[in-house]
Motif scaffolding. Structure first.
Motif, PDB file in Angstrom:
ATOM      1  N   TYR A  49      -3.601  -0.397   0.731  1.00  0.00           N
ATOM      2  CA  TYR A  49      -2.219  -0.799   1.362  1.00  0.00           C
ATOM      3  C   TYR A  49      -2.556  -1.873   1.826  1.00  0.00           C
ATOM      4  O   TYR A  49      -1.372  -2.672   1.935  1.00  0.00           O
ATOM      5  CB  TYR A  49      -1.929   0.520   2.184  1.00  0.00           C
ATOM      6  N   TYR A  78      12.276   9.582  -7.810  1.00  0.00           N
ATOM      7  CA  TYR A  78      12.153   7.897  -7.215  1.00  0.00           C
ATOM      8  C   TYR A  78      12.932   6.994  -7.563  1.00  0.00           C
ATOM      9  O   TYR A  78      13.595   6.679  -7.145  1.00  0.00           O
ATOM     10  CB  TYR A  78      10.962   7.487  -6.752  1.00  0.00           C
ATOM     11  N   ARG A 112      14.087  -7.532  -5.274  1.00  0.00           N
ATOM     12  CA  ARG A 112      14.896  -6.194  -4.806  1.00  0.00           C
ATOM     13  C   ARG A 112      14.834  -5.091  -3.430  1.00  0.00           C
ATOM     14  O   ARG A 112      14.280  -5.225  -3.217  1.00  0.00           O
ATOM     15  CB  ARG A 112      15.068  -5.307  -6.454  1.00  0.00           C
ATOM     16  N   VAL A 147       2.027   5.266   5.595  1.00  0.00           N
ATOM     17  CA  VAL A 147       0.680   4.778   6.040  1.00  0.00           C
ATOM     18  C   VAL A 147      -0.114   5.206   6.129  1.00  0.00           C
ATOM     19  O   VAL A 147      -0.394   5.683   6.725  1.00  0.00           O
ATOM     20  CB  VAL A 147       1.100   2.933   6.754  1.00  0.00           C
ATOM     21  N   GLY A 206       0.839  -9.866   6.241  1.00  0.00           N
ATOM     22  CA  GLY A 206       1.229  -8.680   6.142  1.00  0.00           C
ATOM     23  C   GLY A 206       2.292  -9.247   5.587  1.00  0.00           C
ATOM     24  O   GLY A 206       3.064  -9.824   6.372  1.00  0.00           O
ATOM     25  N   ALA A 207       3.324  -9.225   4.356  1.00  0.00           N
ATOM     26  CA  ALA A 207       4.368  -9.460   4.208  1.00  0.00           C
ATOM     27  C   ALA A 207       4.736  -8.581   3.360  1.00  0.00           C
ATOM     28  O   ALA A 207       6.186  -8.755   2.997  1.00  0.00           O
ATOM     29  CB  ALA A 207       3.649 -10.137   2.779  1.00  0.00           C
ATOM     30  N   LEU A 208       5.648  -7.128   3.829  1.00  0.00           N
ATOM     31  CA  LEU A 208       6.365  -7.095   3.270  1.00  0.00           C
ATOM     32  C   LEU A 208       7.568  -6.645   4.182  1.00  0.00           C
ATOM     33  O   LEU A 208       6.688  -6.256   5.817  1.00  0.00           O
ATOM     34  CB  LEU A 208       5.381  -4.537   3.570  1.00  0.00           C
ATOM     35  N   ASP A 209       8.569  -6.270   4.578  1.00  0.00           N
ATOM     36  CA  ASP A 209       9.702  -6.115   5.445  1.00  0.00           C
ATOM     37  C   ASP A 209       9.528  -4.608   5.417  1.00  0.00           C
ATOM     38  O   ASP A 209       9.621  -4.346   7.454  1.00  0.00           O
ATOM     39  CB  ASP A 209      11.368  -6.551   4.707  1.00  0.00           C
ATOM     40  N   GLN A 210       8.616  -2.918   5.067  1.00  0.00           N
ATOM     41  CA  GLN A 210       9.186  -2.436   5.426  1.00  0.00           C
ATOM     42  C   GLN A 210       7.882  -1.555   5.297  1.00  0.00           C
ATOM     43  O   GLN A 210       7.293  -2.306   4.361  1.00  0.00           O
ATOM     44  CB  GLN A 210       9.846  -1.590   4.819  1.00  0.00           C
ATOM     45  N   PRO A 211       7.524  -0.533   5.331  1.00  0.00           N
ATOM     46  CA  PRO A 211       6.334   0.050   5.299  1.00  0.00           C
ATOM     47  C   PRO A 211       5.979   0.326   3.760  1.00  0.00           C
ATOM     48  O   PRO A 211       5.150   0.561   3.170  1.00  0.00           O
ATOM     49  CB  PRO A 211       6.316   1.274   6.841  1.00  0.00           C
ATOM     50  N   VAL A 212       7.318   1.241   2.968  1.00  0.00           N
ATOM     51  CA  VAL A 212       7.120   0.832   1.656  1.00  0.00           C
ATOM     52  C   VAL A 212       7.750   0.017   1.277  1.00  0.00           C
ATOM     53  O   VAL A 212       9.287   0.186   1.085  1.00  0.00           O
ATOM     54  CB  VAL A 212       7.799   2.742   1.056  1.00  0.00           C
ATOM     55  N   PRO A 213       7.420  -0.601   0.135  1.00  0.00           N
ATOM     56  CA  PRO A 213       8.258  -1.998  -0.519  1.00  0.00           C
ATOM     57  C   PRO A 213       9.689  -1.361  -0.705  1.00  0.00           C
ATOM     58  O   PRO A 213       9.569  -0.043  -2.163  1.00  0.00           O
ATOM     59  CB  PRO A 213       7.352  -2.339  -1.696  1.00  0.00           C
ATOM     60  N   THR A 214      10.131  -1.694  -1.347  1.00  0.00           N
ATOM     61  CA  THR A 214      11.905  -1.333  -1.922  1.00  0.00           C
ATOM     62  C   THR A 214      11.702  -1.771  -3.484  1.00  0.00           C
ATOM     63  O   THR A 214      12.435  -1.282  -4.401  1.00  0.00           O
ATOM     64  CB  THR A 214      12.629  -1.665  -1.037  1.00  0.00           C
ATOM     65  N   GLN A 228      -0.143  -5.114   1.032  1.00  0.00           N
ATOM     66  CA  GLN A 228       0.395  -6.195   2.614  1.00  0.00           C
ATOM     67  C   GLN A 228       0.243  -7.565   2.255  1.00  0.00           C
ATOM     68  O   GLN A 228       1.066  -8.220   2.618  1.00  0.00           O
ATOM     69  CB  GLN A 228      -0.105  -5.389   3.789  1.00  0.00           C
ATOM     70  N   THR A 241      -0.130  -5.288  11.109  1.00  0.00           N
ATOM     71  CA  THR A 241      -0.495  -4.868   9.155  1.00  0.00           C
ATOM     72  C   THR A 241      -1.300  -6.137   9.093  1.00  0.00           C
ATOM     73  O   THR A 241      -1.549  -6.398   8.260  1.00  0.00           O
ATOM     74  CB  THR A 241       1.488  -5.935   8.889  1.00  0.00           C
TER      75      THR A 241
END
Lengths: 149, 149, 149, 149, 149, 149, 149, 149, 149, 149
Positions: free
Chosen positions: F93, H90, G76, F83, E77-85, F97, D85
């Motif tokens: 993207y 979603y 969240r 991604v 890189g600040a997101l825990d997962q590829p798609v933010p929740t 991030q 990332t």
């Protein structure tokens, strides 16, 4: 554009092999190469020199487009997913899960920092007779490559 | 709760091994088992019987909580991710990507429908001298298990 | 509809190249551009200006629909999966796994906070002769872009 | 068990480096190795021989447990996720996405079927002055390994 | 080793900000930089020069180890997962899913082949009053970089 | 069944657009809607009312089955993978991030707990002239929706 | 830095709730909000106003650091993995797998192109008595938001 | 082979529905079942009894192969990826991310340990008029199943 | 906040079980429940009523915090990754890969459209003596639930 | 090439089975094998001997190419994704998530370290009548294989 892909060529090889009742061992003999190399090449993981492709093609009654595909440089990688689902192939992944760090430690203890090459490499599958049930013996044999700057 | 996990025990084994300059081969001799089994067990992938754990513990000067952990039944699986990132281990995954279907075909041609057991199984890592550079030879040796209903 | 996609055009290029025995170097010369740019463009990762597309098309005997596809703006990205399975390409991913943070540190030490552009960028693949075995030298050369608000 | 891991040692190196205002170039000079090798080793991707670890440790005022960790054999792989990332590292992944097949084609055209070794390998990061903005030049230099059975 | 990480520093910033009732706007004013840059830097995505870190630290009563961390070069890189929740962040991912190819087409139509830089880049978040409900206006403003060999 | 899908319709639009040399701006004018909406709709992310579809169809010489597809309700989502690999789309993207939490903080500071709507939403892509190189300015403009039970 | 996270606060709430034998319904009454909102807020998915946090804190004998955490703006997202493994939660994911397109079609048929807001939204879980076994009735109630440029 | 799949049947249903201007409500009335069940069945998530399939087929002028497909037992699961990309779908995934543990807690508080069945289950989508904008109300109604050994 | 989690409680159970030489069968007898239920509950997958927790706690000499944890409502799901790596557990995943559709077909042929409940469910693991090697017999026994609107 | 794949053969089997109103039980009787084996084989997970394939083919009126495919050695694995989405199959995955470690513990307690074979294996699906609703009983019966070096 009508070019046969290596996947299609591999499917043609498998189909003709069953239809004509030919073994990988017979193919290897005709091609004049070790059986594991021959199998991998006919399944699309190695480019075949023209003579070898022609020898296999004669035995398997393959068309010129298939021969052409067998000679192409492959983009290697034969698993549909990172972890194989077929039980026969999965057992080798399981070996890596259970014994991967063991193999790594023993290579480093014997050879120092480096790897077993998967390029300067050959493999063999053979049967070891055993009264408690015959055994599959797979030998992986690759040149040691030391980390070298 | 204070129980040492098998991962922590493996880390302790690795640390003491380096500190005391002991090899896997020496450990295997002390334990009285093949070197690959001994390495895998000390890395937490096999439960060790009490005598074997004690023999390793004496050589490595391990505490009782580590010995205790070495004897526990493991939940096996040593890779952090489905595809290993360490180059020494990755080469074996690459072998599976390139030659997996070849191995599968050759097992089926020789033995019929079934698998090489990864349970009734042993492995060996050895050096083959070669003027063009010594070779790592990894032998995977497992009982053939036919599909049997 | 009936438009040839850039993937189909790349397949046609590869097929005709083998059929006619033409090299990337010859194509680059005909096109009048560096060989790496020409290869990337013919594999569908750069849009080709009309003249360049026509020059390549003449050498490769490509139809007008293929020429049309070569000129289209691509949606870039050539790997089927996040981690490439082909050994020749995987080695570059391995370099990133092992040396990525090293490259990052050295860029920051030399240039400060920023990146090597992959857009204002050129690459070269060459052979360095070496008595211990010739070497592949890949040069990545991109403009430094400082973080600039 | 108290052993310092290679990740913790790398964090200590980074912290002391900033605190004491030391550069990777100075560290490389003290260690007597190329700067990219030194950086990679201090970030935990190569085992350091005792003398090199001691030289780095003196400059950085590191404790014996950190030196110990620097000498350990690493399990390599420095990315937290398959796709990095961090923008500085991502650009190299993007190069692989856009130019991976190009590099593969050019290696095969020049050398035949095989790979660039990432083991018998060195890399260099340098600055190329340019009136339109200086450029980062990363040179990847690895021995060619032909597929050889 | 006791170094505060950038994540811990960001947590400290958030905690003191709520405890002392300070806004990002006030922090930006103290630091003398745009509010979006200041927020990103205090959340660990930009290295802060010493003066800026000290100014923020005084307002937030941060200790020297936190100031030290704010000045470090980040691995971004600040997101825990590829798609933010998180729903507030997810909406921007959704914009990319729905309008990504549109943005790409319009950039290419206006500028030709190339990208909007995310390095030579600034962003702004503002309120647009609207009788039907005020609107969030996010402006992404980056230098156009043409593909240039 | 023979119905044209929205993906096939988008491909037809792109093909005819290049063949006839028509721009998105001209299409937007013919359709009578903003250019970003028009582009998104013709790429299959919005259902088009009959009149708008017909206007676009006339300019692009599209058949009735394509017009029919343009009018269908879409299942939205235009990225092949979570991604994006295309560099022009990846930069957005990357913005998420690096700056996602910053945008979230600034929305909450200005508006309280809630989101920027991606439904009651419009976007614009424009050029800002700049002596140091023109800039791409993307404006995301969505109604603020407070969390409201 | 000693700040309690929202996850730790949720764990404290769950622990005290069981220890003191307090129900979500009692908590909702003390807080003066609907039970689903109260539960979600105490589990860390909504920021709590000071008065509500204090009311819950008194009933649950929570310390000031926990109250502080309950008031923070959350990031969240409560699932550890994209697909939940807990059977009670999985059934709602299964509903989405089986009936998601149905719900989408019926929303579009009744309302046109748009979504049910998950922000301007409330939910309720209730029991419906039934001689064949009581039923869980979950009502999802969100404002319709039309796509509006 | 030539059998129509349930996916192809669903596509045919959607196409004829638009072509003939028929609503799901009209189809439900013709079929004599609730509208949500009818929609799910025609989209391939429930097997249709012969009479219901015939009633729908008459209204939609479907051929016998489509009717045949509608009657087949489905392998359920309608999402292309674990996390849906379509905004309308979603939002329901987001509800699960934000409120999943809340729903779980409230089910357990009211009913004890167990689940809401997604098999003995019905759902309804309706409009609730509201001066501030009409609301989508989705009711999920499933039998409670206690964990029972 | 000092609450023991169900994972920590399970670790404590496993540790004391080995230390004291107690079997799952003995625990089940003390608890007065079937052995599979008892094992699952002590591993954290079922909430234990107070009496059962106390009975297990006495035999295993567990502290009150562990007993407390055993009584909590679990968030179920015991696999670290979607596909288990432990060979003993993997074989059951393999059964699903190879025989999943077979089981589905046979349930539908015998019972119609519906599922085997995993909630109203019990399982048993037993030994079947066999001269060719004893067999593990795992019986999954769940109520049939028909799809019922 | 024109060979029918095992997936296409399975589709043909399912189609003819519904068209001709034949059950798996009838097929098993014709084939002379257990019903679960017969179903798995006809769905492409076991190679069929010629006689069995012919017996099934006569009942189902299958062409010679389908018979040919039924006899091929399969690459096993029937799930489209690692976690199945079909509710009837998912319940077995859920059993593994909730009870996997329980089954593992009970196998180890009864048999020691090893696995239940999924190769020397049979399964059965049957109905157990029950006044509270009939039950699905799935019996997994595999040879115990001890870890044996």
């Amino acid at each position: 554009m009508g070019m046969t892909s290596k996947q299609e060529a591999a499917a043609a090889v498998r189909a003709k092999k069953v239809e004509l009742g030919i073994t990988w061992a017979q193919l290897a003999k005709a091609v004049g190469r070790p059986v594991a190399w021959t199998t991998a090449a006919l399944l699309g993981q190695h480019p075949m020199p023209e003579a070898e492709a022609r020898a296999a093609g004669e035995l398997l009654e393959l068309g010129p487009d298939v021969l052409h595909a067998l000679r192409l440089q492959p983009t290697r990688g034969a698993l549909d997913q990172p972890v194989p689902t077929d039980p026969t192939m999965y057992r080798f992944y399981e070996v890596l899960q259970v014994y991967g760090p063991t193999i790594k430690e023993l290579i480093h203890e014997e050879f120092g920092d480096g790897i077993m090459s998967a390029i300067n490499f050959r493999l063999d599958v053979s049967r070891a007779e055993d009264p408690q049930g015959d055994r599959v013996v797979v030998t992986l044999d690759g040149k040691f490559l030391p980390y070298q700057w």
